[in-house]
Design a protein around this motif. Structure first.
Motif, mmCIF file in Angstrom:
data_model
loop_
_atom_site.group_PDB
_atom_site.id
_atom_site.type_symbol
_atom_site.label_atom_id
_atom_site.label_comp_id
_atom_site.label_asym_id
_atom_site.label_seq_id
_atom_site.Cartn_x
_atom_site.Cartn_y
_atom_site.Cartn_z
ATOM 1 N N UNK A 131 -0.957 81.772 -25.559
ATOM 2 C CA UNK A 131 -2.413 82.044 -25.584
ATOM 3 C C UNK A 131 -2.940 82.533 -26.770
ATOM 4 N N UNK A 132 -2.070 83.291 -27.460
ATOM 5 C CA UNK A 132 -2.723 83.976 -28.678
ATOM 6 C C UNK A 132 -3.158 82.838 -29.801
ATOM 7 N N UNK A 180 15.925 86.331 -31.832
ATOM 8 C CA UNK A 180 15.201 86.063 -33.011
ATOM 9 C C UNK A 180 13.763 85.352 -32.625
ATOM 10 N N UNK A 181 13.866 84.238 -31.611
ATOM 11 C CA UNK A 181 12.589 83.562 -31.204
ATOM 12 C C UNK A 181 11.887 84.582 -30.775
ATOM 13 N N UNK A 182 12.327 85.263 -29.573
ATOM 14 C CA UNK A 182 11.490 86.190 -28.867
ATOM 15 C C UNK A 182 10.713 87.179 -29.593
ATOM 16 N N UNK A 183 11.531 87.750 -30.669
ATOM 17 C CA UNK A 183 10.838 88.910 -31.621
ATOM 18 C C UNK A 183 9.942 88.390 -32.257
ATOM 19 N N UNK A 184 10.009 87.047 -32.789
ATOM 20 C CA UNK A 184 8.991 86.472 -33.627
ATOM 21 C C UNK A 184 7.683 86.214 -32.573
ATOM 22 N N UNK A 188 4.046 87.854 -33.456
ATOM 23 C CA UNK A 188 2.934 87.000 -33.603
ATOM 24 C C UNK A 188 1.914 87.551 -32.891
ATOM 25 N N UNK A 189 2.278 87.893 -31.625
ATOM 26 C CA UNK A 189 1.294 88.489 -30.829
ATOM 27 C C UNK A 189 0.704 89.789 -31.161
ATOM 28 N N UNK A 190 1.408 90.619 -31.614
ATOM 29 C CA UNK A 190 1.033 92.051 -32.279
ATOM 30 C C UNK A 190 0.198 91.983 -33.414
ATOM 31 N N UNK A 191 0.699 91.313 -34.229
ATOM 32 C CA UNK A 191 -0.021 90.982 -35.690
ATOM 33 C C UNK A 191 -1.511 90.465 -35.265
ATOM 34 N N UNK A 192 -1.586 89.640 -34.264
ATOM 35 C CA UNK A 192 -3.002 89.295 -33.935
ATOM 36 C C UNK A 192 -3.917 90.061 -33.344
ATOM 37 N N UNK A 204 -1.103 99.271 -26.402
ATOM 38 C CA UNK A 204 0.248 98.562 -26.599
ATOM 39 C C UNK A 204 1.273 98.789 -27.719
ATOM 40 N N UNK A 205 0.738 99.286 -28.907
ATOM 41 C CA UNK A 205 1.563 99.566 -30.270
ATOM 42 C C UNK A 205 2.792 100.392 -29.870
ATOM 43 N N UNK A 206 2.783 101.384 -28.992
ATOM 44 C CA UNK A 206 3.921 101.926 -28.855
ATOM 45 C C UNK A 206 5.026 101.307 -27.935
ATOM 46 N N UNK A 207 4.432 100.694 -26.859
ATOM 47 C CA UNK A 207 5.476 99.746 -25.998
ATOM 48 C C UNK A 207 5.742 98.721 -26.834
ATOM 49 N N UNK A 208 5.200 98.229 -27.687
ATOM 50 C CA UNK A 208 5.447 97.057 -28.426
ATOM 51 C C UNK A 208 7.005 97.694 -29.494
#
Length: 571
Positions: A131-132, A180-184, A188-192, A204-208
């Motif tokens: 979705x991102x 590594x794929x999941x972390x990527x 990507x979601x958090x950066x957006x 979200x940031x703390x739970x991320x």
């Protein structure tokens, strides 16, 4: 260069003298349909790889599978019999590559399914990333709750994994890639959204961060399984992934190498026997009789002082280029001569590359101030002038540097990269310069023979390892005892071979590719059908492909759509 290639190709097919044809020849364009398909495929594959970035996600695998199927259908509409020779080769190789990509995707799916129980938490993360990419509106509160739930799942799985034994190398490698794929995807979601979407930024940031930390810990647990006694075959600490006889045979067939693993080991032993005879001759000339290891020790002691290795490399480069020009062996474009450079290899990289490497530039392996005394000495001894004399032209001109230069300029629609062409061509120049009299004395011959023996040894130890017959430590000992390697350098070589990201056949491709090119030279140059320059200029203009297909072009071999390799090049 294309003009020269056209002359060379036509001459081999027609048998007419160069002067007859050179007056009328024009730049050669093989056809339009195959270059068009190959160019579009390369762009499409790269585009999809950049868009679907999460390795191992079902979405990425399905989309790549669709791409390969679509191009397979497109290729099926091309009339093979109507194609000129070069484009028949492109057709055969592209059809082969599509089949191989589909085979590898099937392996991916099987391996992912095999560890699915350890990655039951991935679906909501993959969906968020999907979705991102289109800027989907999200609920920060819901994402925070989902991340907290996933964090708990990861921690529970982590505890379960710590108690689980008998995890195989295959599962560990795949799991590390999946994490590594999941972390990527998470990044990507958090950066957006973070800092842009107010409610995401609130919730979200703390739970991320906690979820990301949990995944990092999960990855460490998977990595710790690599230290399992069942996987640590020996004291070397090197844990690779032997592929087995069946997979070796499939990969050899893909590389158009019609030999079994056992036959290739036999070839390597025959080449080793030739090296042994030549080494004993050089040893006797230096006054060491049959004690070639003593002669080798003397050669190793010729190393230059710290800080002087770049000067040595430049001298050896100039000597080899001058020799190539004097013998008129190949066209060296002035821009290629102008634009190569040097860098110094880091101590970390020297752990897996104890000798210098090359390409667009030459990376010099020599001691740095952070290395121990023993490691410094071994690095200097292993990169002495006489050893290096065999490999500067391998890395620069007319080896890897010229390959990079020419591939970007001629027939660059071809993307049939294979180590049998890349490394085989560079090693072939070591063979050729030996034949042409490049070594200046017994020390030089010993240096060049050391590398030739090394390439024989690579075939023997890598195949025995992948056949499950040798451990990494046996491979290290073999390099030390049979070739005369410094032990640290032998460890680096074996580590590079099995955990350095190289394909299982990469190490044997040096010698086997070189022997293929040398056999083709005997067929076309030694019989006076082509000059050295015409032969080499033709090959380097064709771009990368299996050597058997270069032969098919230069000698106009009959080709079928379902071509199977049959060139038994080793006599």
């Amino acid at each position: 260069m294309i003009k020269r290639f056209a002359i060379a190709t036509w001459l081999v097919v027609s048998g007419l003298p160069a002067a007859t044809f050179a007056q009328t020849v024009k730049d050669y364009v093989p056809c339009q349909v195959m270059p068009d398909i190959l160019n579009k495929f390369r762009v499409d594959e790269n585009t999809l790889s950049r868009f679907y970035t999460v390795e191992g996600s079902p979405e990425r695998i399905a989309r790549m599978e669709q791409l390969y199927n679509d191009y397979g259908k497109q290729l099926a509409t091309v009339k093979f019999s109507a194609l000129p020779q070069e484009c028949k080769v492109d057709y055969i190789l592209f059809k082969r590559d599509l089949a191989e990509r589909m085979r590898l995707l099937a392996i991916d799916k099987k391996e992912i399914a095999g560890i699915a129980q350890w990655f039951s938490f991935t679906a909501p993360i993959y969906d968020l990333e999907k979705g991102r990419r289109r800027g989907a509106s999200v609920s920060g509160e819901k994402i925070a709750a989902d991340f907290a739930k996933v964090e708990k799942q990861v921690k529970d799985l982590d505890e379960k994994l710590k108690q689980t034994k008998n995890i195989g190398v295959l599962e560990i490698r795949r799991a590390e890639s999946m994490i590594q794929g999941v972390k990527r995807a998470l990044w990507s979601v958090n950066e957006f959204y973070n800092g842009y979407d107010p409610m995401y930024t609130w919730w979200v940031p703390k739970t991320y961060e906690k979820l990301n930390d949990a995944l990092t810990g999960y990855g460490r647990t998977w990595q710790s399984k690599m230290n399992n006694d069942a996987l640590q075959q020996d004291k070397s600490g090197i844990v690779g992934k032997p592929i087995g006889k069946e997979e070796i045979e499939k990969q050899l067939a893909y590389e158009m190498m019609p030999y079994t693993a056992e036959e290739l080991i036999e070839v390597a032993n025959k080449e080793f026997a030739w090296c042994d005879k030549e080494m004993l001759k050089a040893s006797a000339e230096l006054g060491f009789g049959n004690n070639w290891k003593a002669a080798l020790e003397k050669v190793k002691e010729s190393y230059v002082p710290a800080g002087k290795q770049p000067e040595l490399i430049l001298r050896l480069y100039n000597e080899s280029v001058d020799f190539i020009k004097k013998k008129d062996l190949i066209t060296l474009p002035p821009l290629a001569e102008e634009t190569w450079g040097m860098i110094m290899m880091t101590p970390e990289r020297q752990l897996v590359n104890p000798f210098f490497t090359g390409g667009r530039e030459i990376s010099i392996s020599y001691p740095t101030n952070t290395m121990s005394y023993d490691d410094r000495l071994m690095s200097m001894r292993g990169n002495n002038p006489h050893f290096s004399r065999a490999t500067v032209h391998h890395e620069l001109l007319a080896g890897h540097n010229l390959q990079y230069f020419m591939n970007s300029r001629y027939r660059n629609y071809r993307n049939f990269q294979t180590p049998f062409w890349t490394e085989g061509w560079a090693l072939y120049w070591e063979f050729l310069l030996w034949e042409q009299g490049f070594p200046q004395g017994p020390e030089d011959r010993i240096g060049m023979l050391f590398w030739r023996m090394h390439r024989c040894a690579r075939i023997i130890f890598s195949l025995n390892y992948h056949l499950g017959k040798w451990t990494p430590q046996q491979c290290i000992d073999f390099l030390v005892d049979r070739v005369g390697h410094e032990r640290a350098n032998a460890e680096g070589e074996v580590r590079r071979s099995f955990v350095g990201g190289y394909s299982p056949l990469y190490q044997l491709a040096y010698m086997m590719g070189g022997l293929q090119f040398f056999a083709l030279k005997k067929e076309l140059v030694d019989t006076k059908k082509l000059s050295h320059k015409d032969f080499h200029d033709a090959i380097i203009s064709l771009n990368a492909m299996p050597v058997e297909m270069i032969r098919a072009i230069l000698t106009n071999q009959p080709l079928k759509e379902d071509h199977k390799s049959a060139w038994r090049f080793y006599k």
